[in-house]
Scaffold this active site. Structure first.
Site, PDB file in Angstrom:
ATOM      1  N   HIS B 324      41.918  41.962  42.108  1.00 40.44           N
ATOM      2  CA  HIS B 324      41.029  41.025  42.700  1.00 40.44           C
ATOM      3  C   HIS B 324      40.286  41.471  43.920  1.00 40.44           C
ATOM      4  CE1 HIS B 324      43.358  37.909  40.458  1.00 40.44           C
ATOM      5  NE2 HIS B 324      42.407  36.924  40.622  1.00 40.44           N
ATOM      6  N   GLY B 325      40.616  42.474  44.578  1.00 43.83           N
ATOM      7  CA  GLY B 325      40.064  43.207  45.486  1.00 43.83           C
ATOM      8  C   GLY B 325      40.801  44.349  46.186  1.00 43.83           C
TER       9      GLY B 325
END
Lengths: 375, 473
Positions: B324-325
Site C-alpha cells: 500500500h505504501g
C-alpha cells in the site's frame, strides 16, 4: 425491438450529456454570467513541445485552462457553493458567522490576536512613524493615522464558536492604539468611535453581508475625515451634503461584497435593511482644495467612490497598499514609477487608513521608504 | 488523468464512448489500447515508455515460459518474478530503503549517503501485480499466454483498472480480451454508465467531504487534538477511504462494463464484518484474492503446520501493508491486520461467538477504525499520539467545525455502509447492477446517472476556485 431502441436512445442521450459542456464552450448558445471576485485566470498561452509534455507541465496547464473554460464551470461553482452554503459549510476566506453574518477570516484572526507581530515590532514601528510625523511636520506636512473599524471586532458575538472568541488575546490593534498614543502620533480611531455610537443611531453602520463598512458608516467616517482635514488645513473645504437617508432592499456599493464572492445563485437576505442615501456634491471653487495623499487598504475605496477625493487638489493620490497609486482622474500607476520623496513632499496632508487585519504591515513600507528618502 | 476530473469526464470519456460504440468490433481492442496508452501517458508521460518496455519483456518471458518445461520453465518464472518485483522495489521502495539506511548511518554517527529521489510512477503497484499475475497464470497453465502482444498490452494498460485497480488476475480477463461479443451489449453499457456515476458520486460527493474533515483533524497539532475530534477524524477517514476506494472501483467496473468487460467485485459491505477474517473477504477483495493465489497458497496456505500458517498470514499481511505504501505506518497496518487474523484463529472468533451479531460488528469495526489511524498517519509517532488521544480522554481547544453538510454526508455514509444489515440490503448491489427486465428501470437509472454526473461535475469543476474580494498584495 422497441425496448432495445429505447435503451440505445438512453445510451446516446447519456453520451451526449457528457459532450454538452465541451460543445457548449464553442457555441454562443449559452452564455454564463461571469464569476465575481478576484481570482487567478489560468494561463491560455502555453504551447506543446516534448519537454513540456514529458514534464507534465503541458497537461497541468491544459487541465486548469480546460476546467476554467468548461461551459458549466461557472454554473458548477454556483451550484456547489449554494449546496455548501445551505449545508452550513465555511468557505476559504469567507466565514459564515451566526445568523449568516459574513466575515473575512483575516479580520477574525486579527481580532483574536492570531496575527500579532509582537510588542517589539509595534514599538519599533511606532517610533518610526513618530519620526515620519516629525520629519513631515518640519516640512509643513501634516500626518495622521486612521484606524477603520473591524466588523469582526464589533460583531464579535457573531463569530462562530469554533474560532473560540472567548480565548481572544490582545493583538496588533490593542498594542498599536496604546503605542501610537504613547508616541504622540495623531490618530483617528473609527474603531472606537463606532463602538461608542453604534447603539445610539438609527441606521446600521455596516451590513451583515459585506466586509467593508456599510454606506452609512462610510459616510459618517468620510464626513468626520473631511472635518478633521478642514481643521488641519485651517481653511474651509467642500463637503458633500447628505440630502436623503433611507432604508433599502437593494445592496449598494460594498454592502454585498463578501456575499458576491460566494457566487451564490440565490441571494442571501441580510439581517437588516441596507441603507441608501442621496447627497449633493458641490465643488465650490472658492473653497480650499487641500493636497492630500492617502496610503491605505481597501476601506478607503468606499470614500473614494463617494467622490471625496474630488474635494482635494489634483495632486491627490491614493496609494493602495502602497503598491498602486490611484488618481482623481481615474488613472493609476504602479508605485515603482513614482518618486516617493517628491510625491510625499508635494503634499500637505498625508494619512494612513488601515483596518485591523492590515495593521501587521502598517503603511506597507511607506514609512521606511520616505524616512530613508528624507535622510 | 483521473476519473474525477473535468478533462476525463467531459473530454476523454465522451470521445472514447462515442468512438468505441461506432467502431468496428475487430478494431475495438486496438482502439481501447491506444486510448489507454494515451490515458496513462497524459498523467505519467515519462513512464509510458517504462511500462511499454515492461509489457514487452513480460510478454516474451511468458512466451518462453510456455515453450519450456521443467527447470528452465521454473528459471524463466524466477526471472519474470524477479524482473517485475525489482521494478516495483526500485520505483516504489528505493527511497524508503535509502532513507531508512541513512537514518541507521546517522544513528551510528556516520555521514549520510546522498541520493537522487526516485519518482514513483502512478499505478505501479497495480500494473506490476497484473504483470506478475500474467506470468504466474501462464506458468501454472491456468491460461495460455496471449498470442498477440497488443492483447497483452491491453490487459496491462486497460485504463479503467490501470491506476487504482481492481486487481484483475489474468485468468479473469483473458477470455474477455479475445471475445466479449455477448457482453458488449446495450444493457451492460447502460448499467456501466450508471455504476460509473454511482462511483463518481461516492468519491466526489461523499469521500471528498469526509476527507476534508479527516485531513483537518489529522493536521491538528497534538496539543490541539481532543478526544472527540480524534474520533471524528478517525471515523471520517474510515468512511472516506471506503467511499473513495469503493467509488473508484465502481467507476472502474462501470467503465469496463461499458466496453463489455466484466470485472470482479472489489468491495462488499466490509464494515458489517463480524471478524477481521470476514473483513478481508469483503474489503479490497481483488487484492485478497491476488495475495491468496500468488503468495499465501505458494507459501503453503492452510496446508502447513499451525505456527507456519500463522507466520504465513502475518507475512502476507505485512507484504500487503507494504504494498500500500513505502512507509512504516503501512507496514504496521498490515501487521496489525495479520495479527488479528491470527487472533481470530486462536480465540477471537470463538470468544465473540456468543456476544451477538451487532456487538461483533461493533467490535470488528472498532479494530478496523483503529487500524485506519496507522494507515492515514504520516508517521508512526503521529499514529500513536492520535490513538492516545482517541483512547485516553483529553480536552483541547481547536477550530474543528462540523457543518450540517458534513453531518448529512456522514450519516449517509453510515447508512450505506451498514445497509446490508437490513433484510435484502446485502443484495442491493446485485439488484442495482444486474440487467433490468423493465425499460423504465433503465430510464430511471440513466436519469439518476445523469443527475449524479452533473452534480459531481459541478463540485469537480468548482474545486480550487477561491476568489478574493479585491486584488491582494
Amino acid at each position: 425491438m422497441q425496448g432495445r431502441f429505447f435503451k440505445y436512445l438512453l445510451f446516446v442521450l447519456l453520451v451526449c450529456a457528457f459532450w454538452v459542456p465541451s460543445l457548449l464552450r464553442h457555441s454562443s448558445f449559452m452564455k454564463e454570467a461571469p464569476l465575481k471576485g478576484y481570482f487567478e485566470v489560468p494561463d491560455s498561452t502555453f504551447g506543446l513541445n516534448d519537454s513540456l509534455w514529458l514534464n507534465g507541465i503541458f497537461q497541468d496547464k491544459y487541465e486548469k485552462w480546460y476546467n476554467y473554460n468548461l461551459a458549466l464551470h461557472r454554473a458548477g461553482v454556483r451550484i456547489s457553493n449554494q449546496i455548501n452554503f445551505w449545508g452550513g459549510e465555511q468557505f476559504p476566506g469567507v466565514v459564515v458567522g451566526k445568523e449568516n453574518e459574513l466575515m473575512e477570516r483575516a479580520y477574525i484572526d486579527a481580532y483574536l490576536g492570531k496575527d500579532f507581530i509582537g510588542t517589539d515590532s509595534i514599538e519599533k514601528e511606532c517610533t518610526r512613524i513618530r519620526s515620519l510625523q516629525d520629519s513631515l511636520a518640519r516640512r509643513g506636512i501634516r500626518f495622521f493615522i486612521v484606524i477603520a473599524r473591524n466588523k469582526s471586532r464589533i460583531r464579535s458575538s457573531h463569530i462562530p464558536d469554533f474560532f473560540h472568541p472567548e480565548a481572544r488575546k490582545p493583538g496588533n490593534y490593542d498594542y498599536y492604539v496604546e503605542g501610537l498614543n504613547k508616541h504622540g502620533i495623531a490618530v483617528i480611531n473609527f474603531e472606537k468611535w463606532f463602538e461608542l455610537i453604534q447603539d445610539t443611531i438609527r441606521y446600521p453602520l455596516y451590513g451583515s453581508l459585506g466586509v467593508h463598512w456599510g454606506n452609512y458608516g462610510a459616510w459618517l467616517c468620510s464626513d468626520s475625515l473631511l472635518n478633521y482635514i478642514e481643521r488641519m488645513a485651517g481653511k474651509r473645504i467642500n463637503h458633500p451634503k447628505l440630502t436623503r437617508l433611507f432604508f433599502s432592499d437593494t445592496a449598494l456599493s460594498t454592502d454585498y461584497d463578501l456575499a458576491n464572492i460566494l457566487n451564490l445563485p440565490l441571494k442571501i437576505r441580510p439581517r437588516e435593511k441596507y441603507v441608501g442615501f442621496q447627497y449633493d456634491f458641490v465643488q465650490d471653487s472658492s473653497k480650499f482644495f487641500p493636497d492630500v495623499m492617502v496610503i491605505g487598504d481597501s476601506y478607503y475605496w468606499n470614500i473614494m467612490n463617494f467622490g471625496v477625493p474630488k474635494l482635494f487638489s489634483k495632486k491627490f493620490r491614493y496609494l493602495y497598499y502602497n503598491a498602486i497609486a490611484y488618481y482623481n482622474d481615474g488613472s493609476e500607476k504602479p508605485i515603482e514609477q513614482l518618486n516617493v520623496k517628491e510625491e510625499a513632499l508635494s503634499e500637505k496632508i498625508i494619512f494612513f487608513l488601515y483596518t485591523e487585519p492590515n495593521l501587521h504591515n502598517l503603511g506597507n513600507g511607506f514609512t521606511e521608504k520616505v524616512l530613508s528618502a528624507l535622510k | 488523468m483521473v476519473f474525477s476530473s473535468s478533462i476525463f469526464l467531459f473530454s476523454f470519456l465522451p470521445v472514447f464512448l462515442t468512438a468505441y460504440f461506432l467502431i468496428r468490433p475487430d478494431l475495438k481492442n486496438t482502439f481501447t489500447l491506444l486510448a489507454s496508452v494515451f490515458f496513462f501517458a497524459w498523467g505519467a508521460p515519462r513512464f509510458v515508455f517504462m511500462l511499454s518496455a515492461a509489457v514487452a519483456i513480460d510478454f516474451f518471458i511468458a512466451q518462453l515460459i510456455d515453450q519450456n518445461e521443467g527447470r528452465k520453465r521454473k528459471l524463466l518464472l524466477a526471472v519474470g518474478v524477479a524482473f517485475n518485483t525489482s521494478v516495483l522495489l526500485y520505483f516504489k521502495y528505493f527511497n524508503f530503503f535509502a532513507d531508512n539506511f541513512n537514518q541507521l548511518l546517522e544513528f551510528a554517527g556516520i555521514k549520510e549517503i546522498s541520493f537522487t529521489k526516485v519518482i514513483l510512477p502512478i499505478g505501479i503497484s497495480f500494473f506490476v501485480f497484473h504483470e506478475l499475475s500474467y506470468i504466474l497464470d501462464v506458468y501454472r497453465k491456468v491460461k495460455p499466454p496471449m498470442k498477440n502482444i497488443a492483447d497483452y498490452a491491453l490487459y496491462i494498460f486497460l485504463f479503467p483498472q490501470l491506476i487504482a485497480g481492481p486487481i484483475i488476475r489474468f485468468n479473469e480477463i483473458a477470455d474477455q480480451i479475445q471475445n466479449r461479443k455477448f457482453q458488449d451489449n446495450i444493457d451492460n453499457r447502460l448499467i456501466g454508465i450508471f455504476r460509473f456515476a454511482i462511483g463518481l458520486a461516492k468519491k466526489v460527493l461523499i469521500a471528498n467531504t469526509l476527507g476534508a474533515m479527516a485531513d483537518k483533524v489529522f493536521q491538528l497539532p497534538y496539543d490541539a487534538l481532543d478526544t472527540s475530534s480524534a474520533w471524528m477524524g478517525a471515523l471520517c477517514y474510515t468512511f472516506q477511504i471506503y467511499f473513495d476506494f469503493s467509488g473508484y472501483s465502481d467507476m472502474a467496473i462501470g467503465l469496463a462494463r461499458t466496453m463489455g468487460f466484466i470485472f470482479p467485485e472489489n468491495f462488499h459491505f466490509p464494515y458489517i464484518s463480524q471478524s477481521i477474517t470476514e473483513f478481508w473477504r469483503r474489503w479490497h477483495m481483488s487484492l485478497s484474492r491476488w495475495m491468496r493465489d500468488y503468495l499465501y497458497i505458494p507459501l503453503g496456505g492452510n496446508k502447513v503446520s499451525v505456527p507456519r500458517m500463522y507466520f504465513n498470514l502475518c507475512f502476507v499481511f505485512l507484504i500487503s501493508g507494504f504494498w500500500h505504501g513505502a512507509q512504516w505506518t503501512f507496514i504496521l497496518w498490515g501487521g496489525y491486520h495479520g495479527l488479528f487474523l491470527v487472533l481470530d484463529r486462536l480465540f477471537l472468533i470463538k470468544l465473540t461467538h456468543h456476544i451477538g451479531k451487532i456487538p461483533r460488528i461493533v467490535f470488528t469495526f472498532s479494530i478496523v477504525v483503529t487500524g485506519w489511524v496507522f494507515f492515514r498517519s504520516n508517521t508512526l509517532g503521529q499514529a500513536f499520539q492520535f490513538l492516545k488521544r482517541m483512547f485516553i480522554p483529553h480536552t483541547a481547544v481547536n477550530d474543528v467545525y462540523i457543518s450540517g453538510k458534513l453531518i448529512f454526508v456522514f450519516l449517509f455514509a453510515v447508512l450505506f455502509s451498514f445497509i446490508a444489515l437490513v433484510p435484502k440490503g446485502d443484495v442491493l448491489p446485485e439488484r442495482l447492477y444486474a440487467p433490468y427486465t423493465k425499460s423504465w428501470k433503465y430510464a430511471f437509472s440513466s436519469l439518476t446517472a445523469l443527475v449524479l454526473i452533473l452534480l459531481s461535475g459541478a463540485f469537480i469543476t468548482a474545486s480550487g476556485f477561491n476568489p478574493f474580494i479585491y486584488f491582494k498584495f
